[in-house]
Scaffold this active site. Structure first.
Site, short mmCIF file in Angstrom:
data_model
loop_
_atom_site.label_atom_id
_atom_site.label_comp_id
_atom_site.label_asym_id
_atom_site.label_seq_id
_atom_site.Cartn_x
_atom_site.Cartn_y
_atom_site.Cartn_z
N GLY A 1 43.48 50.16 43.76
CA GLY A 1 42.64 49.36 44.65
C GLY A 1 41.32 49.99 45.05
O GLY A 1 40.77 49.66 46.09
N SER A 2 40.77 50.88 44.19
CA SER A 2 39.47 51.45 44.57
C SER A 2 38.37 50.39 44.53
O SER A 2 37.42 50.45 45.31
CB SER A 2 39.12 52.66 43.69
N ASN A 3 38.49 49.42 43.64
CA ASN A 3 37.50 48.33 43.64
C ASN A 3 37.65 47.46 44.88
O ASN A 3 36.65 47.02 45.46
CB ASN A 3 37.63 47.48 42.37
N HIS B 1 36.00 44.51 34.25
CA HIS B 1 36.67 45.14 33.10
C HIS B 1 35.96 46.46 32.79
O HIS B 1 34.73 46.52 32.79
CB HIS B 1 36.62 44.20 31.89
C1 GAR Z 1 39.63 49.36 37.00
O1 GAR Z 1 39.11 50.32 36.13
C2 GAR Z 1 39.47 47.97 36.41
O2 GAR Z 1 38.27 47.79 35.70
C3 GAR Z 1 40.64 47.92 35.47
O3 GAR Z 1 41.70 48.50 36.21
C4 GAR Z 1 41.15 49.49 37.09
C5 GAR Z 1 41.65 49.25 38.49
O4 GAR Z 1 41.25 50.27 39.35
N1 GAR Z 1 40.93 46.58 35.06
C6 GAR Z 1 41.28 46.26 33.83
O5 GAR Z 1 41.48 47.08 32.95
C7 GAR Z 1 41.47 44.76 33.58
N2 GAR Z 1 41.42 44.46 32.20
P1 GAR Z 1 41.39 50.09 40.92
O6 GAR Z 1 42.81 49.58 41.20
O7 GAR Z 1 41.17 51.48 41.47
O8 GAR Z 1 40.34 49.13 41.38
#
Ligand code: GAR
Length: 203
Positions: free
Chosen positions: A12-14, A106
């Site tokens: 969940g950093s995004n 992505h």
């Molecule tokens: C991120 O790098 C996102 O781009 C990727 O999962 C990660 C989640 O990080 N998504 C995909 O690969 C979708 N195809 P987060 O949980 O720290 O936000």
């Protein structure tokens, strides 16, 4: 107030980048729901800390019905659904009901290293194995094709010979946080025109 739902599966950093942007008044919006397909996703803790409503539609339990469950909850309640590391595929009526109102981040420059089963660290492993000099991230609309909707924004990231999938992932993730925020801001400010599957940013 512009209302957002964020769908997550992992760290969940995004999601955190969106929460912070709202707190720092860079985004004029509120997060109404955080929905996960995994009950132990750390992203849920980040949401709970901020008293955001969380829901879990576990992939093992709900399988292909989870898209309909999410639609049931979100219909008429939010202006935008953000897939921020959500690793299940949305399908069915939610794609019609939220046409051009679902975006995904992505971790590559689409159309490279994307599509079914290309997610998370696998994307960066593929980029390293291919020996590309540039990778990056893409924010795009979600349609019935996996990673196939209109591209909103992309950011290029250098790939160095010394990189492995992990170091590349870290560098790309930092850019994801900025790019996702920028894309949401454009949408809130109604600055996006979709013409024949392509995005034009209004000035
Ligand atoms: C991120 O790098 C996102 O781009 C990727 O999962 C990660 C989640 O990080 N998504 C995909 O690969 C979708 N195809 P987060 O949980 O720290 O936000």
């Amino acid at each position: 107030m512009f209302k957002i739902a964020v769908l997550v599966s992992g760290g969940g950093s995004n999601l955190q980048a969106i929460i912070d942007a709202i707190e720092f008044e860079q985004l004029n919006a509120s997060i109404e729901f955080v929905i996960s397909d995994k009950k132990d996703a750390y992203a849920l803790k980040r949401a709970e800390e901020k008293n955001i409503t969380t829901l879990v539609f576990d992939r093992k339990e709900y399988g292909r019905n989870s898209s309909d469950k999410i639609l049931e909850v979100l219909k008429g309640k939010v202006d935008l659904i953000v897939l921020a590391g959500y690793l299940s595929i949305l399908d069915g009526d939610i794609l019609k009901e939220f046409n051009n109102k679902i975006i995904n981040i992505h971790p590559s420059l689409i159309p490279s290293f994307c599509g079914p089963k290309m997610y998370g660290i696998k994307v960066h492993e593929a980029a390293i194995n291919m020996g590309v000099r540039y990778s990056g991230c893409t924010v795009h609309y979600v349609n019935e094709l996996v990673d196939g909707g209109a591209i909103i924004l992309q950011q290029v990231v250098n790939v160095y010979f010394e990189d492995d999938a992990k170091t590349l992932q870290k560098r790309v993730l930092e850019e994801e946080h900025k790019l996702l925020k920028k894309a949401i801001k454009l949408i809130i400010e109604d600055k996006i025109l979709i013409d024949n599957g392509r995005v034009k940013i209004k000035s």
